[in-house]
Design a protein around this motif. Structure first.
Motif, PDB file in Angstrom:
ATOM      1  N   MET A   1       0.914  -1.292  -0.101  1.00 19.78           N
ATOM      2  CA  MET A   1      -0.051  -0.052  -0.129  1.00 19.78           C
ATOM      3  C   MET A   1       0.918   1.227  -0.028  1.00 19.78           C
ATOM      4  N   LYS A   2       0.454   2.117  -0.816  1.00 15.96           N
ATOM      5  CA  LYS A   2       1.079   3.440  -0.726  1.00 15.96           C
ATOM      6  C   LYS A   2       1.144   4.252   0.403  1.00 15.96           C
ATOM      7  N   HIS A   3       2.304   5.179   0.614  1.00 20.87           N
ATOM      8  CA  HIS A   3       2.291   6.110   1.895  1.00 20.87           C
ATOM      9  C   HIS A   3       0.918   6.935   2.041  1.00 20.87           C
ATOM     10  N   LYS A   4       0.551   7.373   0.703  1.00 20.28           N
ATOM     11  CA  LYS A   4      -0.599   8.443   0.838  1.00 20.28           C
ATOM     12  C   LYS A   4      -1.952   7.559   1.001  1.00 20.28           C
ATOM     13  N   THR A   5      -2.196   6.522   0.328  1.00 21.78           N
ATOM     14  CA  THR A   5      -3.439   5.654   0.701  1.00 21.78           C
ATOM     15  C   THR A   5      -3.425   5.257   2.140  1.00 21.78           C
ATOM     16  N   PHE A   6      -2.023   4.860   2.764  1.00 25.00           N
ATOM     17  CA  PHE A   6      -2.299   4.469   4.141  1.00 25.00           C
ATOM     18  C   PHE A   6      -2.479   5.394   4.842  1.00 25.00           C
ATOM     19  N   PHE A   7      -2.117   6.770   4.713  1.00 25.10           N
ATOM     20  CA  PHE A   7      -2.244   7.870   5.539  1.00 25.10           C
ATOM     21  C   PHE A   7      -3.700   8.232   5.581  1.00 25.10           C
ATOM     22  N   TRP A   8      -4.235   8.250   4.393  1.00 29.40           N
ATOM     23  CA  TRP A   8      -5.873   8.590   4.583  1.00 29.40           C
ATOM     24  C   TRP A   8      -6.569   7.467   5.166  1.00 29.40           C
ATOM     25  N   PHE A   9      -6.423   6.202   5.000  1.00 32.02           N
ATOM     26  CA  PHE A   9      -7.029   5.144   5.802  1.00 32.02           C
ATOM     27  C   PHE A   9      -6.815   5.369   7.187  1.00 32.02           C
ATOM     28  N   PHE A  10      -5.540   5.542   7.797  1.00 33.92           N
ATOM     29  CA  PHE A  10      -5.182   5.640   8.993  1.00 33.92           C
ATOM     30  C   PHE A  10      -5.602   6.951   9.564  1.00 33.92           C
ATOM     31  N   LEU A  11      -5.784   7.997   8.840  1.00 34.28           N
ATOM     32  CA  LEU A  11      -6.080   9.364   9.410  1.00 34.28           C
ATOM     33  C   LEU A  11      -6.955   9.202  10.636  1.00 34.28           C
ATOM     34  N   PRO A  12      -8.256   8.838  10.481  1.00 35.93           N
ATOM     35  CA  PRO A  12      -9.148   8.993  11.400  1.00 35.93           C
ATOM     36  C   PRO A  12      -8.955   8.378  12.777  1.00 35.93           C
ATOM     37  N   THR A  13      -8.342   7.309  12.803  1.00 33.67           N
ATOM     38  CA  THR A  13      -7.866   6.613  14.080  1.00 33.67           C
ATOM     39  C   THR A  13      -6.739   7.414  14.780  1.00 33.67           C
ATOM     40  N   ALA A  14      -6.003   7.715  13.828  1.00 31.05           N
ATOM     41  CA  ALA A  14      -4.696   8.483  14.243  1.00 31.05           C
ATOM     42  C   ALA A  14      -5.108   9.662  15.147  1.00 31.05           C
ATOM     43  N   VAL A  15      -6.111  10.331  14.338  1.00 37.64           N
ATOM     44  CA  VAL A  15      -6.637  11.713  15.115  1.00 37.64           C
ATOM     45  C   VAL A  15      -7.272  11.373  16.639  1.00 37.64           C
TER      46      VAL A  15
ATOM     47  N   THR B 105     -11.952  -0.232  11.239  1.00 35.86           N
ATOM     48  CA  THR B 105     -11.927  -1.238  10.165  1.00 35.86           C
ATOM     49  C   THR B 105     -10.961  -0.534   9.073  1.00 35.86           C
ATOM     50  N   LEU B 106     -11.194   0.889   9.049  1.00 35.92           N
ATOM     51  CA  LEU B 106     -10.158   1.741   8.142  1.00 35.92           C
ATOM     52  C   LEU B 106      -8.649   1.546   8.452  1.00 35.92           C
ATOM     53  N   GLY B 107      -8.702   1.818   9.912  1.00 33.72           N
ATOM     54  CA  GLY B 107      -6.911   2.014  10.362  1.00 33.72           C
ATOM     55  C   GLY B 107      -6.482   0.497  10.237  1.00 33.72           C
ATOM     56  N   GLY B 108      -7.192  -0.682  10.751  1.00 33.95           N
ATOM     57  CA  GLY B 108      -6.787  -1.899  11.000  1.00 33.95           C
ATOM     58  C   GLY B 108      -6.352  -2.566   9.407  1.00 33.95           C
ATOM     59  N   TYR B 109      -7.504  -2.174   8.641  1.00 33.50           N
ATOM     60  CA  TYR B 109      -7.068  -2.562   7.096  1.00 33.50           C
ATOM     61  C   TYR B 109      -5.852  -2.066   6.539  1.00 33.50           C
ATOM     62  N   ALA B 110      -5.617  -0.828   6.706  1.00 32.37           N
ATOM     63  CA  ALA B 110      -4.290   0.047   6.541  1.00 32.37           C
ATOM     64  C   ALA B 110      -3.125  -0.731   7.038  1.00 32.37           C
ATOM     65  N   LEU B 111      -3.064  -0.869   8.359  1.00 30.37           N
ATOM     66  CA  LEU B 111      -1.964  -1.500   8.992  1.00 30.37           C
ATOM     67  C   LEU B 111      -1.806  -3.051   8.451  1.00 30.37           C
ATOM     68  N   ASN B 165     -10.923   2.828  23.301  1.00 32.01           N
ATOM     69  CA  ASN B 165     -11.197   1.645  22.516  1.00 32.01           C
ATOM     70  C   ASN B 165     -10.551   1.387  21.483  1.00 32.01           C
ATOM     71  N   GLN B 166      -9.734   2.760  20.544  1.00 35.86           N
ATOM     72  CA  GLN B 166      -9.098   2.450  19.326  1.00 35.86           C
ATOM     73  C   GLN B 166      -7.966   1.319  19.404  1.00 35.86           C
ATOM     74  N   PRO B 167      -7.273   1.598  20.106  1.00 40.59           N
ATOM     75  CA  PRO B 167      -5.891   0.542  20.513  1.00 40.59           C
ATOM     76  C   PRO B 167      -6.273  -0.910  19.977  1.00 40.59           C
ATOM     77  N   PHE B 168      -7.268  -1.290  21.121  1.00 42.21           N
ATOM     78  CA  PHE B 168      -7.805  -2.703  20.976  1.00 42.21           C
ATOM     79  C   PHE B 168      -8.425  -3.165  19.721  1.00 42.21           C
ATOM     80  N   THR B 169      -9.213  -2.046  19.299  1.00 45.41           N
ATOM     81  CA  THR B 169      -9.898  -2.345  18.153  1.00 45.41           C
ATOM     82  C   THR B 169      -9.142  -2.450  16.732  1.00 45.41           C
ATOM     83  N   LEU B 170      -8.029  -1.787  16.886  1.00 48.57           N
ATOM     84  CA  LEU B 170      -7.040  -1.635  15.714  1.00 48.57           C
ATOM     85  C   LEU B 170      -6.091  -3.089  15.914  1.00 48.57           C
ATOM     86  N   TRP B 171      -5.727  -3.781  17.258  1.00 45.84           N
ATOM     87  CA  TRP B 171      -5.036  -4.787  17.119  1.00 45.84           C
ATOM     88  C   TRP B 171      -6.109  -6.071  16.850  1.00 45.84           C
TER      89      TRP B 171
END
Lengths: 341, 293
Positions: A1-15, B105-111, B165-171
């Protein structure tokens, strides 16, 4: 997965995690280094025909402007960490010099609130974890030999103590061991002591809390071990039997090595979770005899005047404790990851 | 135990059966006892005179003419307005589950689909966040929430619980996603899907079991939380668990203990039903991390 796609997917949880976990964490560390401003006093001289009197009053205006200017308070450095409510460095030093022998020293330290909380938290963590693992293992082995139809039913009831909120679970037990409750009554009858009350003595309170802890955490160990037993290699078991292994030897040399990785997994999770023991102390109304680090924080925050600095300091110390407990897991994850890449 | 050689001798079999029964009593009896006792008056539930009163309800019979009374429930639900907390809990749980699954799901999928080094550090950070007791963060929330007038409101608590909850959900979701072969999204992309379309139309449909299991655990975390909800919610907005804790402060007056007992039973029933329907998912979720490594 590209960095950019990863960034957008991960952004909501990261925030979410940055705003509500990382930033509060920084804020907690900051608050633990500051203490609230003292009120600004001013000396007012009032003169009347009989002479002049000086009186000290609170300068509200100056106090408020100081608070508005620096909302964090005065910088205190590590002072809060070392004060009597926390690590109590001077008291510990004094106890070390004064007391003759290790026993007296630990007695003196046991009177300091932070160390008392620490003592209970560690005792709870390191007693409940192994006991729950042993109980869970025995249940798993026994259930595994049951008839297929009974297994589901047993698992259903076994899950209950773990799934109910800790506060609710401890209340349910608390009402039963009340001196007028059924278990309390049974114990009084058993020991022929009509005044027996588990709530009155420190030792019995600790035992009660730990029994609750085992009751609450054993189901997790049971379920994990039970799942592990399903993948037990039957051939090895059978050949060990042909080689003349007794039942106990089978368990010792075949079953336990097979589920050993699971034991470490359960132990690590349980250590983390037991270290935060808190709700049972509220539920059992046991704070007079047993306090934990989490309860300590809660108590500071729940009062009329919320002692934010003190609570933050305990929080930082608790997080440090968690990190120490967690370090083996971190090392293991690091190894796992490197193996995979 | 398919093999005949592995069959247990009768003595051992009896012993293990007795042990299981013993464990079942320990695990289930407290709940059944409390359920039964919640329909009695306090003097029966806490009986100094004779413990059998709690079973037969002698005092309840004297007071109400039957052996069962819904007095405790009436007191808790109507007089103390427990229904308000039930409603709040429902709002909090549904919102927390929906939002954390969407983000997770978005974050876990990306990871699970990225093999760069930073995914490891993100997972480690999540693990550390997961290990921290939530109450250690509360003192960090209070000042800004008071300042911006966010304290005591349901949405604030929902957002905080989602984040916790997020860390657990992500894992959990990360390990579920890793089981789904990468070829699946690659073939979708060959057919002209963007990464998001591949995720939305190909991966999520096969991910439902994992999503449901993770959702269950998010639900339990939100439902059972005491530390955060009791510190961040005002009295009107309290969820069930802090509400029950607040009953305890007023146990001095007679009858109030039974309100708390009734409230405890009311709060346990949904969990009971949940375990009944989702036992398989809960077990698979618990063993998820374990079987992996």
């Amino acid at each position: 997965m590209k960095h950019k796609t990863f960034f957008w997917f991960f952004l909501p949880t990261a925030v979410a995690m940055l705003l509500f976990i990382a930033m509060p964490l920084v804020s907690v560390v900051m608050q633990s280094l500051f203490t609230p401003h003292e009120q600004v006093f001013k000396i007012v001289e009032t003169c009347d025909p009989f002479g002049c009197k000086q009186s000290t009053g609170i300068d509200l205006e100056a106090t408020n402007s100081l608070r508005a200017e620096k909302p964090l308070g005065r910088f205190a450095g590590l002072n809060i960490y070392l004060d009597r409510g926390h690590l109590a460095s001077s008291e510990v030093a004094a106890a070390w010099l004064k007391s003759d022998g290790i026993g007296a020293f630990f007695n003196a330290i046991g009177n300091l609130p932070f160390y008392r909380a620490m003592a209970f938290t560690l005792t709870f963590t390191f007693l409940v974890t192994p006991l729950a693992i042993i109980l869970g293992f025995v249940i798993a082995v026994s259930v595994n030999s049951l008839h297929r139809h009974l297994k589901g039913l047993v698992i259903f009831f076994s899950l209950l103590p773990m799934i109910v909120s800790p506060l609710i679970g401890s209340l349910v037990l608390f009402w039963m061991i009340d001196s007028r409750g059924i278990l309390g009554n049974a114990l009084q009858w058993l020991f022929q002591d009509p005044d027996l009350s588990l709530k009155a003595s420190t030792g019995l309170t600790w035992v009660m809390l730990m029994v609750y802890g085992v009751w609450h955490t054993a189901p997790f160990a049971f379920v994990v071990f039970y799942a592990g037993l399903q993948t037990l290699p039957q051939d090895t078991l059978e050949s060990s039997m042909i080689d003349g292994a007794s039942r106990w030897q089978q368990i010792k040399y075949v079953v336990i090595p097979h589920i050993m990785p699971l034991v470490t997994f359960v132990a690590l999770i349980q250590l983390m979770d037991n270290f935060r023991v808190f709700e049972p102390i509220v539920g059992f109304n046991a704070s007079a005899h047993a306090t934990s680090l989490s309860w300590f924080i809660f108590n500071d925050l729940a009062g009329e005047t919320r002692l934010l600095s003190s609570a933050s300091t305990t929080s930082v110390l608790t997080i440090l404790g968690v990190c120490i407990l967690l370090s083996p897991v971190l090392v293991r994850t690091w190894r796992d990851f490197n193996r995979k890449v | 135990m398919s093999s005949k050689a592995l069959k247990q001798p009768p003595a051992l079999r009896t012993f293990s059966t007795i042990f299981v029964v013993f464990w079942l009593v320990i695990a289930a009896f407290p709940f059944l006892w409390t359920l039964w006792g919640s329909f009695k008056v306090e003097l029966d539930f806490f009986s100094k005179a004779d413990w059998r009163n709690a079973l037969t309800g002698a005092r309840t019979f004297v007071e109400y003419g039957t052996a069962f009374t819904d007095n405790g429930y009436e007191g808790a639900w109507v007089q103390e307005e427990f229904w308000r907390s039930v409603l709040n809990t429902a709002i909090v749980c549904i919102s927390v589950v929906t939002i954390s699954l969407t983000l997770g799901t978005l974050g876990g999928y990306a990871l699970s689909r990225s093999s760069f080094r930073y995914t490891f550090w993100l997972l480690i950070a999540a693990l550390i966040f997961r290990a921290m007791p939530p109450i250690t963060l509360v003192s960090g929330y209070l000042l800004p929430f008071f300042e911006w007038n966010l304290w005591g409101k349901l949405p604030t608590t929902i957002v905080v619980l989602v984040a916790i909850n997020q860390p657990f959900t992500l894992w959990m979701l990360h390990s579920f996603f890793q089981k789904i072969p990468k070829e699946l999204d690659e073939s979708a992309k060959v057919d002209g899907c963007s990464q998001f379309q591949a995720f939305r139309r190909v991966i999520i449909p096969v991910m439902w079991p994992g999503v449901i299991t993770t959702g269950l655990f998010s639900f339990l975390l939100a439902y059972n939380d005491f530390a955060v909800t009791s510190m961040l919610l005002s009295t009107d907005n309290q969820t069930m668990v802090p509400k029950i804790a607040s009953f305890l402060g007023t146990t001095q007056t007679e009858g109030n203990v039974m309100f708390a007992v009734a409230a405890v039973v009311s709060a346990t029933v949904p969990l009971f039903i949940l375990v009944m329907f989702f036992q398989r998912q809960i077990v698979s979720g618990l063993t998820q991390g374990a079987v992996k490594g």
